[in-house]
Write an enzyme that holds these catalytic residues in place. Sequence first.
Site, PDB file in Angstrom:
ATOM      1  N   HIS A 166       8.920  -4.819  -9.131  1.00 24.48           N
ATOM      2  CA  HIS A 166       9.379  -6.189  -8.903  1.00 24.48           C
ATOM      3  C   HIS A 166       8.586  -7.176  -9.742  1.00 24.48           C
ATOM      4  CE1 HIS A 166       5.896  -7.161  -6.318  1.00 24.48           C
ATOM      5  NE2 HIS A 166       6.110  -6.034  -5.656  1.00 24.48           N
ATOM      6  N   CYS A 180       3.017  -1.450  -5.062  1.00 27.27           N
ATOM      7  CA  CYS A 180       4.205  -1.631  -5.904  1.00 27.27           C
ATOM      8  C   CYS A 180       3.797  -1.824  -7.366  1.00 27.27           C
ATOM      9  CB  CYS A 180       5.006  -2.836  -5.427  1.00 27.27           C
ATOM     10  SG  CYS A 180       5.836  -2.576  -3.839  1.00 27.27           S
TER      11      CYS A 180
END
Length: 313
Positions: free
Chosen positions: A192, A208
């Site tokens: 992301h 992440c």
Amino acid sequence: MSWLLVFQVIFIFIMLSIAPAAAWAHEPCPCYDEERLLKLTHPPMRGPDVSNLQLRLAQLGYYIGPMSGVYDSATNRAVVNFQKDRGLAPLGQVDPATWSALAQGAANSSNASRTAPPPGKNLIVIVDTDRLVLTILVEGQVFRQYPVAIGKYTSPSPVGEWKITDKAYEAGGAFGTRWMGLNVPWGNYGIHGTNRPWSIGWAASSGCFRMYNKDIEEIYSWLPVGTPVIVKGPYIPPTGPLKPGSGSPEVVTLQARLREKGFYLFGPTDGDYGLMTELAVREFQLHHGLKATGVADITTLRALGFAVPDARP
């Protein structure tokens, strides 16, 4: 070739003929917690958002200390001094205005090209957690590379072979402007964007893979759901028995070792102790004269070369 290996081959062809399952619903990853108001409290606030704050303050010369993730008095003084220099109310509270000021001057792109790969080609994403680089391969050839942030040592990024399972536009907060989720069985992880651009190139996330917003906006339309994402990095060795139905980084390590030994030839190293992994364990056990239970007990793990301690009484 034993009947178990024959069954493995048949099973994988059946699985490949089945349409992919529906994408997982987009659920918050640990980065979701990074939108709170930070301030000096007792007991002190802790978390990856504090670590990111300390990192940026250190980059700007306001903070000298460990990236502890603890909002202590030293961190508070650094925030107050930063706010004074930037004309903000020196309250020591890290609000949206302070985060915005912290982002000023940080890079926001790796000079994305906007040139899309040729249509109809096979794309694979490779993330190297040692180099902190995300690479897009087109038909096995390097097409584009981007810097990323990965997980801290306390919240490591998931090593293994994944697929993109869902995609979403975001409002520009902790997830940046785009999200692409991965099918990691033990948590919600994805690729992301970020509103902390200074963290790119560091081990700074909650697991992440962060990209500059402009970079993930470039690749977002290229990568459909189902695109393979291979994350390279150190494996986490098993410390105890593993059994069917479990999902963990240790299962990824088990699958990789079975593949290395020639027993797990068709499935991905995805941390999912499913039928393919169970069959590979059984095949290994039969080959080494062990009871073929399909459970990676201590005896089996040691036969695979893992230094597993004895079970506690």
